[in-house]
Scaffold this motif. Structure first.
Motif, short mmCIF file in Angstrom:
data_model
loop_
_atom_site.label_atom_id
_atom_site.label_comp_id
_atom_site.label_asym_id
_atom_site.label_seq_id
_atom_site.Cartn_x
_atom_site.Cartn_y
_atom_site.Cartn_z
N ARG A 9 3.13 6.10 -7.50
CA ARG A 9 1.92 5.11 -7.31
C ARG A 9 1.54 4.23 -7.84
O ARG A 9 1.23 4.39 -9.38
CB ARG A 9 0.82 7.00 -7.01
N THR A 36 -5.33 3.41 -4.99
CA THR A 36 -4.17 3.48 -4.67
C THR A 36 -3.03 3.40 -3.71
O THR A 36 -3.24 3.28 -2.59
CB THR A 36 -3.95 5.71 -5.19
N ASN A 37 -2.09 2.96 -3.97
CA ASN A 37 -1.30 2.13 -3.06
C ASN A 37 0.15 3.39 -3.87
O ASN A 37 0.45 2.90 -4.68
CB ASN A 37 -0.69 1.18 -3.26
N THR A 83 4.89 5.51 3.15
CA THR A 83 3.15 4.90 2.81
C THR A 83 2.00 5.65 2.75
O THR A 83 1.93 6.04 3.64
CB THR A 83 3.64 3.64 2.60
N ASN A 84 1.37 5.36 1.55
CA ASN A 84 -0.17 5.65 1.89
C ASN A 84 -1.15 4.86 0.08
O ASN A 84 -0.28 4.16 -0.13
CB ASN A 84 0.03 7.30 1.17
N VAL A 85 -2.25 4.36 1.18
CA VAL A 85 -3.45 3.78 0.83
C VAL A 85 -4.81 4.53 0.45
O VAL A 85 -4.75 5.36 1.67
CB VAL A 85 -3.55 2.52 1.07
#
Length: 284
Positions: A191, A211-212, A235-237
């Motif tokens: 991250r 956060t990516n 993936t997350n944001v």
């Protein structure tokens, strides 16, 4: 089979992206910050402090799976009300109690609402450092419902760097082995974090942390009588907000997961895709 795969997808995605990444190494943290006086500059450092409050957690999820050309789609909406109490603990840490006051689920998956209802009235306990790092975690029991809901509380607080000056960035890698009866699951998340700066959030001046992340998942075991092997990632944001007094104000998370589930006994591969949006709001 439909229910088994949808349940596993939910758990794996939550384990991979729901927790917070570890904060960078830091020396002993100072006492929790106090909010600045009117007209004063925003503080250069923020630390979590003792407080109590209630939170609303809303989650929307869409899951698609392909079993030998047959496409199944599952939609679920969950709304949970939580009471949280953070109190001073040993070594300058914070002890947290999270109690589920209510939970409602609307889902096209049979039995989802009944399964979620098992968390109502239960309390999860965590210990956090002033920077939000998870020190310990104690679920109310070892059941499947406790394991699922517990991923939300294990690292409820966003982690913070030693300096929370706007523009501060850091990268970390987190390895996890989330608990799920009958399954051995492993995840690795990388991250990139950034302290965006100060802005108004629900009427309160708040520090915004963005956060990516990217993550991988693997696992094996048995679910509802089926031997399973799993691989995948996603993936997350996220955007998270903390007040100058060290109170977590809320977050918004967007997540996309792709899994491949191998049903060993049947010799088939099942691609699974999940899209999840989750919002946490501190109530007045």
């Amino acid at each position: 089979m439909r229910r088994s795969f949808a349940l596993l997808t939910t758990l794996l995605a939550a384990a991979a992206c729901g927790g917070q990444a570890a904060a960078p190494a830091a020396s002993t943290a100072p006492a929790p910050s106090r909010p600045p006086a009117a007209g004063a500059a925003d503080p250069a450092t923020v630390r979590y402090g003792a407080n109590t409050g209630r939170y609303r957690v809303e989650q929307n999820m869409h899951v698609t799976q392909d079993v030998m050309g047959q496409i199944t789609e599952v939609d679920a909406t969950t709304m949970m009300l939580i009471s949280a109490a953070f109190t001073a603990a040993e070594a300058g840490n914070l002890a947290a109690d999270f109690t589920v006051d209510s939970v409602t689920v609307t889902s096209s998956m049979p039995g989802a609402a009944e399964a979620a209802a098992g968390s109502r009235g239960k309390t999860w306990r965590s210990v956090f450092s002033p920077l939000g790092r998870s020190v310990s975690f104690t679920p109310p029991d070892t059941g499947a419902t406790a394991s699922q809901t517990g991923e939300l509380f294990r690292e409820f607080l966003p982690t913070l760097p030693a300096s929370t000056a706007p523009g501060t960035t850091w990268v970390d890698t987190v390895h996890a082995t989330p608990s799920q009866p009958g399954m051995t699951i492993r995840s690795q998340s990388v991250r990139q974090h950034q302290v965006v700066g100060w802005e108004m959030h629900d009427g309160v001046r708040a520090l915004k942390v963005a956060t990516n992340g990217v993550y991988t998942i693997s696992g094996e075991g048995e679910s509802q009588g089926q031997q399973l092997l799993m691989t995948g990632g996603g993936t997350n944001v996220s955007e998270r907000f903390i007040s100058a007094a060290g109170v977590f104000l809320g977050s918004a998370v967007r997540d996309s997961t792709s899994l491949n589930v191998s049903v060993v006994s049947a010799g088939i591969e099942v691609p699974v895709r999940q899209i999840r949006r989750s919002t946490t709001t501190r109530l007045p």
